[in-house]
Design a protein around this motif. Structure first.
Motif, PDB file in Angstrom:
ATOM      1  N   ALA A  53       0.828  -1.209   0.000  1.00 30.23           N
ATOM      2  CA  ALA A  53       0.000   0.000   0.000  1.00 30.23           C
ATOM      3  C   ALA A  53       0.860   1.256   0.000  1.00 30.23           C
ATOM      4  N   LYS A  54       1.930   1.247   0.806  1.00 32.96           N
ATOM      5  CA  LYS A  54       2.816   2.413   0.865  1.00 32.96           C
ATOM      6  C   LYS A  54       3.546   2.626  -0.459  1.00 32.96           C
ATOM      7  N   ALA A  55       3.989   1.526  -1.094  1.00 36.73           N
ATOM      8  CA  ALA A  55       4.686   1.640  -2.376  1.00 36.73           C
ATOM      9  C   ALA A  55       3.747   2.181  -3.453  1.00 36.73           C
ATOM     10  N   ARG A  56       2.512   1.700  -3.451  1.00 40.94           N
ATOM     11  CA  ARG A  56       1.516   2.155  -4.434  1.00 40.94           C
ATOM     12  C   ARG A  56       1.238   3.645  -4.256  1.00 40.94           C
ATOM     13  N   LEU A  57       1.040   4.071  -3.014  1.00 41.71           N
ATOM     14  CA  LEU A  57       0.731   5.479  -2.751  1.00 41.71           C
ATOM     15  C   LEU A  57       1.940   6.376  -2.980  1.00 41.71           C
ATOM     16  N   ALA A  58       3.146   5.849  -2.759  1.00 39.76           N
ATOM     17  CA  ALA A  58       4.351   6.659  -2.957  1.00 39.76           C
ATOM     18  C   ALA A  58       4.473   7.088  -4.413  1.00 39.76           C
ATOM     19  N   ALA A  59       4.183   6.171  -5.331  1.00 36.98           N
ATOM     20  CA  ALA A  59       4.246   6.502  -6.758  1.00 36.98           C
ATOM     21  C   ALA A  59       3.163   7.518  -7.116  1.00 36.98           C
ATOM     22  N   GLN A  60       1.972   7.316  -6.563  1.00 34.60           N
ATOM     23  CA  GLN A  60       0.859   8.228  -6.826  1.00 34.60           C
ATOM     24  C   GLN A  60       1.158   9.613  -6.266  1.00 34.60           C
ATOM     25  N   ALA A  61       1.840   9.636  -5.116  1.00 37.39           N
ATOM     26  CA  ALA A  61       2.070  10.893  -4.408  1.00 37.39           C
ATOM     27  C   ALA A  61       2.986  11.849  -5.156  1.00 37.39           C
ATOM     28  N   GLU A  62       3.835  11.338  -6.032  1.00 43.17           N
ATOM     29  CA  GLU A  62       4.752  12.223  -6.748  1.00 43.17           C
ATOM     30  C   GLU A  62       3.995  13.225  -7.609  1.00 43.17           C
ATOM     31  N   THR A  63       2.904  12.765  -8.234  1.00 47.26           N
ATOM     32  CA  THR A  63       2.077  13.680  -9.021  1.00 47.26           C
ATOM     33  C   THR A  63       1.429  14.721  -8.117  1.00 47.26           C
ATOM     34  N   TYR A  64       0.955  14.264  -6.958  1.00 50.35           N
ATOM     35  CA  TYR A  64       0.319  15.177  -6.017  1.00 50.35           C
ATOM     36  C   TYR A  64       1.333  16.184  -5.464  1.00 50.35           C
ATOM     37  N   ARG A  65       2.565  15.720  -5.254  1.00 51.32           N
ATOM     38  CA  ARG A  65       3.586  16.589  -4.686  1.00 51.32           C
ATOM     39  C   ARG A  65       3.840  17.797  -5.582  1.00 51.32           C
ATOM     40  N   GLU A  66       3.886  17.580  -6.878  1.00 46.86           N
ATOM     41  CA  GLU A  66       4.109  18.691  -7.810  1.00 46.86           C
ATOM     42  C   GLU A  66       3.018  19.743  -7.678  1.00 46.86           C
ATOM     43  N   ALA A  67       1.765  19.294  -7.569  1.00 46.15           N
ATOM     44  CA  ALA A  67       0.643  20.224  -7.449  1.00 46.15           C
ATOM     45  C   ALA A  67       0.690  20.976  -6.126  1.00 46.15           C
ATOM     46  N   VAL A  68       1.005  20.272  -5.038  1.00 46.83           N
ATOM     47  CA  VAL A  68       1.028  20.887  -3.710  1.00 46.83           C
ATOM     48  C   VAL A  68       2.164  21.903  -3.599  1.00 46.83           C
ATOM     49  N   GLU A  69       3.362  21.531  -4.059  1.00 44.48           N
ATOM     50  CA  GLU A  69       4.511  22.426  -3.924  1.00 44.48           C
ATOM     51  C   GLU A  69       4.407  23.652  -4.824  1.00 44.48           C
ATOM     52  N   ALA A  70       3.624  23.557  -5.888  1.00 42.64           N
ATOM     53  CA  ALA A  70       3.439  24.701  -6.780  1.00 42.64           C
ATOM     54  C   ALA A  70       2.439  25.714  -6.230  1.00 42.64           C
ATOM     55  N   ALA A  71       1.675  25.316  -5.212  1.00 48.18           N
ATOM     56  CA  ALA A  71       0.631  26.186  -4.649  1.00 48.18           C
ATOM     57  C   ALA A  71       1.172  27.014  -3.490  1.00 48.18           C
TER      58      ALA A  71
ATOM     59  N   CYS B  75      -6.049   2.837   3.368  1.00 46.55           N
ATOM     60  CA  CYS B  75      -6.434   4.130   3.945  1.00 46.55           C
ATOM     61  C   CYS B  75      -5.306   4.701   4.799  1.00 46.55           C
ATOM     62  N   GLU B  76      -4.653   3.816   5.559  1.00 47.77           N
ATOM     63  CA  GLU B  76      -3.579   4.270   6.441  1.00 47.77           C
ATOM     64  C   GLU B  76      -2.404   4.830   5.651  1.00 47.77           C
ATOM     65  N   ALA B  77      -2.054   4.161   4.554  1.00 50.45           N
ATOM     66  CA  ALA B  77      -0.950   4.646   3.719  1.00 50.45           C
ATOM     67  C   ALA B  77      -1.310   5.991   3.093  1.00 50.45           C
ATOM     68  N   GLU B  78      -2.557   6.133   2.658  1.00 48.48           N
ATOM     69  CA  GLU B  78      -2.989   7.391   2.061  1.00 48.48           C
ATOM     70  C   GLU B  78      -2.909   8.527   3.074  1.00 48.48           C
ATOM     71  N   THR B  79      -3.330   8.275   4.299  1.00 43.92           N
ATOM     72  CA  THR B  79      -3.284   9.301   5.336  1.00 43.92           C
ATOM     73  C   THR B  79      -1.851   9.740   5.615  1.00 43.92           C
ATOM     74  N   GLU B  80      -0.928   8.792   5.647  1.00 43.49           N
ATOM     75  CA  GLU B  80       0.485   9.122   5.854  1.00 43.49           C
ATOM     76  C   GLU B  80       1.026   9.982   4.707  1.00 43.49           C
ATOM     77  N   VAL B  81       0.582   9.676   3.490  1.00 38.14           N
ATOM     78  CA  VAL B  81       1.010  10.471   2.334  1.00 38.14           C
ATOM     79  C   VAL B  81       0.505  11.907   2.460  1.00 38.14           C
TER      80      VAL B  81
END
Length: 253
Positions: free
Chosen positions: A122-140, A192-198
């Motif tokens: 779950a953590k590995a799956r969310l880590a890959a997904q999170a990179e896209t989210y990170r770009e959006a968050v850091e740009a804001a 859900c737990e991995a997503e919350t940590e992300v």
């Protein structure tokens, strides 16, 4: 009325009912007044469509959950999508995904080792997904980062919104009105737990899960304190300033 006219009327009715259901998917459990305002319909028309959707097991009425201080009077009734209603929008391969998660757990030896293997996946799956989210968050801008994360999540099918948290605590609520993996997460809360940590890592602060679709709530709700605030959202059982793996994917209410 001619047969053709009756057919057109029936098609129009179905289209409007679909709009009502879609509005609940996008915005979460809604009152009749909310739906009427969003869709430009009369409340009488909304009730009529809701009656049909309830009869078809697409939506179900429930008492509105209130976070923070309660006001006088009985909470308004809200309508939320049922599992059947979500299935109408959800095209994910739930059975295949659940089978794969079970295989991972069994291949790791089952028990505690199996749970740890599922959590690692779950953590590995969310880590890959999170990179896209990170770009959006850091740009804001810092004050807009929760909203930026909500938009990124919406792009992945989570129909997410950000709003100020009700009650006396300073913070925001990140609401996910749809979860493409809800049925799998019901069996494997590690998702859900991995997503919350992300979310915590992306936003640079502790966050608290107040509710999840996977555990019977109408919307996944995450409390995010404003920068510099140590406030704890009313209704959460977690008082520590870090994400708890034991409660992040579960409804603590």
């Amino acid at each position: 009325m001619s047969e053709a006219s009756q057919g057109e009327l029936a098609t129009g009715e179905r289209s409007t009912r679909n709009r009502v259901a879609r509005s609940i998917l996008d915005h979460g459990p809604s009152t009749v007044a909310d739906l009427a305002q969003r869709l430009g319909l009369t409340q009488a028309a909304v009730r009529r469509h809701l009656d049909t959707l309830v009869a078809d097991d697409v939506v179900a009425p429930r008492e509105q959950r209130v976070y923070g201080a309660r006001t006088r009077g009985r909470p308004a009734k809200v309508f939320a999508l049922t599992d059947c209603g979500r299935d109408a929008f959800d095209q994910s391969y739930d059975t295949l995904a659940a089978d794969a998660m079970r295989w991972i757990a069994q291949a790791a030896g089952g028990g505690v080792q199996g749970e740890a293997a599922v959590a690692a996946f779950a953590k590995a799956r969310l880590a890959a997904q999170a990179e896209t989210y990170r770009e959006a968050v850091e740009a804001a801008n810092p004050e807009s980062r929760t909203e930026a994360l909500a938009k990124a999540l919406t792009g992945d099918g989570y129909a997410a919104t950000a709003k100020s948290a009700p009650g006396p605590h300073s913070g925001e609520q990140l609401c996910q009105h749809h979860c493409p993996v809800a049925h799998v997460a019901e069996q494997f809360p590690q998702l859900c737990e991995a997503e919350t940590e992300v979310f915590s890592r992306l936003l640079g602060t502790h966050v608290q899960r107040l509710a999840t679709i996977a555990h019977g709530d109408g919307v996944c709700t995450t409390f995010i304190p404003r920068s510099g605030s140590g406030a704890v959202a009313t209704g959460a059982t977690q008082t520590d300033t870090s994400v708890s793996a034991s409660t992040a994917g579960r409804n603590p209410a």
